[in-house]
Motif scaffolding. Structure first.
Motif, PDB file in Angstrom:
ATOM      1  N   LEU A 103       0.816  -1.213   0.183  1.00  0.00           N
ATOM      2  CA  LEU A 103      -0.061  -0.044  -0.116  1.00  0.00           C
ATOM      3  C   LEU A 103       0.725   1.145   0.128  1.00  0.00           C
ATOM      4  O   LEU A 103       1.845   1.274   0.885  1.00  0.00           O
ATOM      5  CB  LEU A 103      -0.730   0.140   1.312  1.00  0.00           C
ATOM      6  CG  LEU A 103      -1.709   1.162   1.596  1.00  0.00           C
ATOM      7  CD1 LEU A 103      -2.659   1.604   0.455  1.00  0.00           C
ATOM      8  CD2 LEU A 103      -2.338   1.091   2.692  1.00  0.00           C
ATOM      9  N   LEU A 104       0.477   2.006  -1.100  1.00  0.00           N
ATOM     10  CA  LEU A 104       1.441   3.370  -1.167  1.00  0.00           C
ATOM     11  C   LEU A 104       0.571   4.377  -0.879  1.00  0.00           C
ATOM     12  O   LEU A 104      -0.419   4.504  -1.393  1.00  0.00           O
ATOM     13  CB  LEU A 104       2.235   3.686  -2.348  1.00  0.00           C
ATOM     14  CG  LEU A 104       3.301   2.453  -2.942  1.00  0.00           C
ATOM     15  CD1 LEU A 104       3.599   3.163  -4.159  1.00  0.00           C
ATOM     16  CD2 LEU A 104       4.573   2.833  -1.927  1.00  0.00           C
ATOM     17  N   TYR A 105       1.092   5.497  -0.108  1.00  0.00           N
ATOM     18  CA  TYR A 105       0.243   6.674   0.011  1.00  0.00           C
ATOM     19  C   TYR A 105       0.658   7.390  -1.104  1.00  0.00           C
ATOM     20  O   TYR A 105       2.033   7.747  -1.301  1.00  0.00           O
ATOM     21  CB  TYR A 105       0.637   7.314   1.296  1.00  0.00           C
ATOM     22  CG  TYR A 105      -0.133   8.578   1.431  1.00  0.00           C
ATOM     23  CD1 TYR A 105      -1.494   8.799   1.842  1.00  0.00           C
ATOM     24  CD2 TYR A 105       0.848   9.936   1.533  1.00  0.00           C
ATOM     25  CE1 TYR A 105      -2.224  10.117   1.885  1.00  0.00           C
ATOM     26  CE2 TYR A 105      -0.041  11.179   1.461  1.00  0.00           C
ATOM     27  CZ  TYR A 105      -1.373  11.154   1.531  1.00  0.00           C
ATOM     28  OH  TYR A 105      -2.033  12.483   1.843  1.00  0.00           O
ATOM     29  N   VAL A 106       0.098   7.996  -2.026  1.00  0.00           N
ATOM     30  CA  VAL A 106       0.284   8.774  -3.017  1.00  0.00           C
ATOM     31  C   VAL A 106       0.168  10.506  -2.776  1.00  0.00           C
ATOM     32  O   VAL A 106      -1.057  10.745  -2.245  1.00  0.00           O
ATOM     33  CB  VAL A 106      -0.511   8.500  -4.272  1.00  0.00           C
ATOM     34  CG1 VAL A 106      -0.056   9.360  -5.512  1.00  0.00           C
ATOM     35  CG2 VAL A 106      -0.301   7.130  -4.515  1.00  0.00           C
ATOM     36  N   ILE A 107       1.241  11.125  -2.878  1.00  0.00           N
ATOM     37  CA  ILE A 107       1.269  12.436  -2.463  1.00  0.00           C
ATOM     38  C   ILE A 107       0.916  13.099  -3.959  1.00  0.00           C
ATOM     39  O   ILE A 107       1.597  12.908  -4.938  1.00  0.00           O
ATOM     40  CB  ILE A 107       2.557  12.908  -2.153  1.00  0.00           C
ATOM     41  CG1 ILE A 107       2.897  12.376  -0.897  1.00  0.00           C
ATOM     42  CG2 ILE A 107       2.529  14.592  -1.911  1.00  0.00           C
ATOM     43  CD1 ILE A 107       4.486  12.433  -0.342  1.00  0.00           C
ATOM     44  N   ALA A 108      -0.021  13.795  -3.970  1.00  0.00           N
ATOM     45  CA  ALA A 108      -0.546  14.492  -5.314  1.00  0.00           C
ATOM     46  C   ALA A 108       0.686  15.384  -6.146  1.00  0.00           C
ATOM     47  O   ALA A 108       1.409  15.846  -5.415  1.00  0.00           O
ATOM     48  CB  ALA A 108      -1.928  15.479  -5.303  1.00  0.00           C
ATOM     49  N   SER A 109       0.692  15.159  -7.028  1.00  0.00           N
ATOM     50  CA  SER A 109       1.923  15.780  -8.123  1.00  0.00           C
ATOM     51  C   SER A 109       1.918  17.224  -7.810  1.00  0.00           C
ATOM     52  O   SER A 109       2.870  17.949  -8.043  1.00  0.00           O
ATOM     53  CB  SER A 109       1.892  15.683  -9.411  1.00  0.00           C
ATOM     54  OG  SER A 109       0.647  15.968 -10.110  1.00  0.00           O
ATOM     55  N   ASP A 110       0.746  17.910  -7.389  1.00  0.00           N
ATOM     56  CA  ASP A 110       0.644  19.308  -7.110  1.00  0.00           C
ATOM     57  C   ASP A 110       0.756  20.020  -5.946  1.00  0.00           C
ATOM     58  O   ASP A 110       1.092  21.105  -5.432  1.00  0.00           O
ATOM     59  CB  ASP A 110      -0.579  20.089  -7.666  1.00  0.00           C
ATOM     60  CG  ASP A 110      -1.799  19.375  -7.122  1.00  0.00           C
ATOM     61  OD1 ASP A 110      -1.823  18.257  -6.372  1.00  0.00           O
ATOM     62  OD2 ASP A 110      -2.835  20.018  -7.453  1.00  0.00           O
ATOM     63  N   VAL A 111       1.125  18.956  -5.086  1.00  0.00           N
ATOM     64  CA  VAL A 111       1.649  19.231  -3.631  1.00  0.00           C
ATOM     65  C   VAL A 111       2.750  20.184  -3.479  1.00  0.00           C
ATOM     66  O   VAL A 111       3.907  19.622  -4.134  1.00  0.00           O
ATOM     67  CB  VAL A 111       1.625  18.057  -2.630  1.00  0.00           C
ATOM     68  CG1 VAL A 111       2.124  18.486  -1.359  1.00  0.00           C
ATOM     69  CG2 VAL A 111       0.106  17.533  -2.463  1.00  0.00           C
ATOM     70  N   PRO A 112       2.882  21.214  -2.598  1.00  0.00           N
ATOM     71  CA  PRO A 112       4.304  21.949  -2.783  1.00  0.00           C
ATOM     72  C   PRO A 112       5.482  21.167  -2.258  1.00  0.00           C
ATOM     73  O   PRO A 112       5.257  20.303  -1.456  1.00  0.00           O
ATOM     74  CB  PRO A 112       4.097  23.081  -1.876  1.00  0.00           C
ATOM     75  CG  PRO A 112       2.338  23.049  -1.713  1.00  0.00           C
ATOM     76  CD  PRO A 112       1.926  21.950  -1.972  1.00  0.00           C
ATOM     77  N   ALA A 113       6.441  21.225  -2.862  1.00  0.00           N
ATOM     78  CA  ALA A 113       7.653  20.484  -2.464  1.00  0.00           C
ATOM     79  C   ALA A 113       8.098  20.389  -1.209  1.00  0.00           C
ATOM     80  O   ALA A 113       8.183  19.296  -0.656  1.00  0.00           O
ATOM     81  CB  ALA A 113       9.033  21.100  -3.514  1.00  0.00           C
ATOM     82  N   PRO A 114       7.914  21.459  -0.288  1.00  0.00           N
ATOM     83  CA  PRO A 114       8.168  21.371   1.212  1.00  0.00           C
ATOM     84  C   PRO A 114       7.304  20.081   1.895  1.00  0.00           C
ATOM     85  O   PRO A 114       7.875  19.396   2.825  1.00  0.00           O
ATOM     86  CB  PRO A 114       8.389  22.696   1.834  1.00  0.00           C
ATOM     87  CG  PRO A 114       8.361  23.544   0.653  1.00  0.00           C
ATOM     88  CD  PRO A 114       7.690  22.909  -0.632  1.00  0.00           C
TER      89      PRO A 114
END
Length: 155
Positions: A103-114
């Motif tokens: 199971l991977l948690y996916v961080i949306a591509s538009d989430v800020p880098a920090p």
């Protein structure tokens, strides 16, 4: 003007940890560069197949991705890529051929880098049990509950 990617190409966008023994516990976190699952999936398959063995199926929520293939080839084997409406939009399930899964948690591509870096670093540190609910709080700027990183509910 071309935007500059805040995450250099050689820096990690996928981190793996030991699955937390809690509801919604993750095996890792992933910050894809785009919302095109077909373009992004090959590297994830390469890494996760080392963890769970040959992968036969990837399950995702269509709301999180602009496009996705119905199958991809990995190491000369077809991997089914299946949309399923009951999968949370910020997760990706990978099913191996030997009753193993991830199971991977996916961080949306538009989430800020920090923010994305903070999530990846937290998961990678693996110091405490961590699950999807806690990672959602980190991404959406909600304070963590006091005490342990316990999950209140499964996906």
């Amino acid at each position: 003007m071309t935007p500059i990617d805040p995450c250099p190409p050689d820096s990690g966008r996928l981190t793996i940890c030991d699955r937390a023994p809690i509801p919604g516990g993750v095996d890792g976190a992933w910050w894809p560069r785009s919302a095109d699952l077909g373009d992004e999936l090959s590297d994830v398959l390469a890494v996760l197949s080392r963890l769970i063995g040959p992968i036969r199926r990837v399950v995702y929520d269509t709301a999180a991705w602009t496009s996705a293939p119905s199958r991809v080839m990995h190491r000369n084997h077809a991997v089914a890529v299946d949309a399923y409406r009951l999968v949370a939009s910020d997760t990706l399930y990978l099913v191996g051929t030997h009753s193993r899964d991830a199971l991977l948690y996916v961080i949306a591509s538009d989430v800020p880098a920090p923010t994305a870096r903070s999530v990846l670093d937290t998961v990678g540190a693996g110091k405490e049990s961590i699950g999807v609910t806690q990672l959602r709080r980190m991404v959406h700027g909600q304070p963590a509950p006091t005490g342990h990183w316990q999950e209140g509910a499964a996906l």
